[in-house]
Design a protein around this motif. Structure first.
Motif: not given
Length: 119
Positions: A4-16, A18-22
């Motif tokens: 579940i934690l990995w799923l939350v991380l995945l969604l947070a990164l993939i759905l951020s 584009g201008d918020k990405l490193p």
């Protein structure tokens, strides 16, 4: 819980947005590696969460887990990504998602068959 934690991380990164990405995410091809890795980890952990040692890991469970989380979720995330600012639908991201999903599921299966303590 790790799945579940990995799923939350995945969604947070993939759905951020584009201008918020490193800035490292702007390296060509790195986003494909990220998609592959995130989905490989997701499927490995999800299979681990759904398959305990007291339950036999059948071909039906393997296929169901891969179909639901590997294919449907991989495509759905890309469709949703179209609605995120500065993000776009990308067929190559789907390929990376699907590849990672397959590899994560196969890795789980191999570790499961070898009775590894990791699963």
């Amino acid at each position: 819980m790790p799945a579940i934690l990995w799923l939350v991380l995945l969604l947070a990164l993939i759905l951020s947005p584009g201008d918020k990405l490193p800035s490292a995410a702007k390296i060509p091809g790195l986003d494909k590696v990220a998609h592959f890795s995130l989905f490989a980890g997701l499927l490995l952990l999800w299979n681990r969460a759904l398959n305990s040692r007291d339950k036999k890991f059948t071909k039906q469970i393997f296929i169901t887990n891969y179909l639901v989380f590997g294919i449907i979720f991989a495509i759905l995330v890309e469709v949703i990504q179209q609605m995120v600012p500065n993000r776009a639908f990308d067929l190559l991201d789907i390929v990376a998602n699907l590849s990672g999903s397959f590899v994560g599921t196969v890795c789980f299966y191999i570790l499961y068959r070898k009775k590894s303590k990791l699963v």
